[in-house]
Design a protein around this motif. Structure first.
Motif, PDB file in Angstrom:
ATOM      1  N   ILE A   1      48.077  44.317  37.786  1.00  0.00           N
ATOM      2  CA  ILE A   1      47.469  44.085  39.081  1.00  0.00           C
ATOM      3  C   ILE A   1      48.270  44.680  40.236  1.00  0.00           C
ATOM      4  CG2 ILE A   1      46.650  42.316  40.675  1.00  0.00           C
ATOM      5  CD1 ILE A   1      45.031  42.659  38.010  1.00  0.00           C
TER       6      ILE A   1
ATOM      7  N   ILE B   1      48.279  37.467  40.627  1.00  0.00           N
ATOM      8  CA  ILE B   1      47.049  37.179  39.882  1.00  0.00           C
ATOM      9  C   ILE B   1      46.456  35.850  40.327  1.00  0.00           C
ATOM     10  CG2 ILE B   1      46.099  36.661  37.596  1.00  0.00           C
ATOM     11  CD1 ILE B   1      48.174  38.646  36.458  1.00  0.00           C
TER      12      ILE B   1
ATOM     13  N   VAL C   1      46.538  31.789  33.857  1.00  0.00           N
ATOM     14  CA  VAL C   1      47.429  32.846  34.338  1.00  0.00           C
ATOM     15  C   VAL C   1      48.734  32.840  33.546  1.00  0.00           C
ATOM     16  CG1 VAL C   1      48.663  33.775  36.326  1.00  0.00           C
ATOM     17  CG2 VAL C   1      46.396  32.763  36.636  1.00  0.00           C
TER      18      VAL C   1
END
Length: 369
Positions: free
Chosen positions: A242, A286, A297
């Protein structure tokens, strides 16, 4: 027979259940997980150590380059590859060794590196790993790729396969189809892993990547629900990066849809030249960008990544019989004090400064006073 006891909040099992209890470690493995408080060597929030499923450690020697298009930055003949060709061996090894130290200090105990440069690149990676004392506190999965020289020599090809845990390629657009098929087939024959990037710049390389039946695919920013269904049906894992995607400006993967499809999703930090290999940062990004359940997560950054690397039976969660690869997070630092939800606190705010201890295969390899 060596025994070690930890106590506090234990994030237990594959469902990451919070328990007030203790962990007993014996001969490098988790012997007992119980409830209640007992005398222990270290107290805190006990979680599995992080598993970083995708790094490029070679470009540690060129951190924070100027902004440029992705193709110009990392594509064949681009900035990254020119820097790697021009950098002296000792400088490259030293830079990678620094990164290994950073990986360890931020709570990761297993990582998968995609290493350029063929056998030479892998030898430099191994040298840096040893220089950093990696074997006493880290586990590394190396994914190599062939150089042009190796493609013309059976001896070099054999040497490459003997040196790696798997083959890790860039996009299918960078290779002739025959070469891709050869590598995909050869990795299966030799019992190695096969992985590649797809869906980072656009969707054009995704179908071709899936057809090769890799163990996992990295990025998938431009993938569709149909792609996820195909991958799930073929038992292909995925790895998202990410922070890297934010830096390159390529967009973000449809992570909620990936998880809803049942796809196995792990996490990587990608190129060291763009991001530190700090999984605490990846957790926080995230959680806050996608507003996912914190247990999900944490699983992505531990158990899911371990499963994608074929290590989920041995590490990635806290269960009896697994390797004792753990982090103990302090709950009395200025940052963590008054946290009401331990898992949420670790995922959304913990940093390296909150680590009380790192346990690698049953041994305390870092202890913070």
């Amino acid at each position: 027979m060596t025994e070690l006891t930890l106590s506090g909040t234990v994030v237990y099992g594959d469902e990451f259940e919070e328990r007030a209890g203790y962990v007993v470690i014996e001969d490098g493995k988790l012997k007992e997980i119980g409830e209640g408080q007992i005398e222990s060597a270290v107290e805190g929030i006990i979680i599995p150590s992080f598993v970083n499923a995708h790094t490029h450690i070679g470009d540690s020697v060129a951190k924070e380059p100027d902004n440029m298009p992705l193709e110009q930055l990392v594509g064949p003949g681009g900035y990254k590859h020119k820097i790697l060709e021009e950098t002296a061996h000792d400088a490259l090894v030293s830079a990678m060794s620094d990164t290994f130290a950073d990986i360890f200090a931020t709570g990761t105990q297993m990582f998968a590196d995609f290493r350029e440069g063929g056998i030479y690149g892998l030898q430099a990676l191994e040298e840096a790993f040893n220089l950093a004392g990696g074997r006493e506190k880290l586990s590394m999965k190396s994914f190599g790729r062939m150089t042009e020289k190796a493609k013309r020599s059976d001896e070099d090809i054999n040497g490459l396969f003997e040196a790696v845990d798997g083959i890790g390629l860039s996009t299918v657009a960078d290779y002739p189809q025959a070469e891709l098929i050869f590598l995909a087939d050869e990795t299966k024959i030799r019992g190695k892993m096969f992985a590649l990037h797809a869906g980072e710049r656009n969707a054009e390389d995704i179908s071709g990547a899936i057809e090769l039946e890799p163990d996992f695919i990295v990025h998938l920013i431009h993938a569709s629900p149909q792609d996820f269904k195909r991958m799930q049906d073929m038992d292909i894992g995925s790895v998202v990066c990410i922070r890297s995607n934010l830096v390159t400006g390529m967009g973000l993967p449809p992570l909620p849809q990936m998880l809803e499809s049942g796809l196995a999703v792990g996490v990587g930090t990608d190129n060291v030249m763009l991001n530190s290999p700090n999984m605490f940062s990846e957790l926080e990004f995230i959680a806050k960008i996608f507003r996912l359940d914190e247990r999900e997560v944490m699983k992505m950054c531990t158990l899911n990544s371990a499963k994608i690397l074929n290590e989920g039976k041995f590490t990635g969660s806290i269960e009896e019989g697994k390797k004792a690869n753990l982090l103990v997070i302090k709950n009395d630092t200025p940052n963590m004090r008054n946290v009401r939800n331990p898992i949420r606190g670790v995922v959304r705010r913990a940093t390296r400064d909150d680590i009380a201890a790192i346990i690698h295969e049953g041994e305390i390899v870092k202890l913070s006073c």
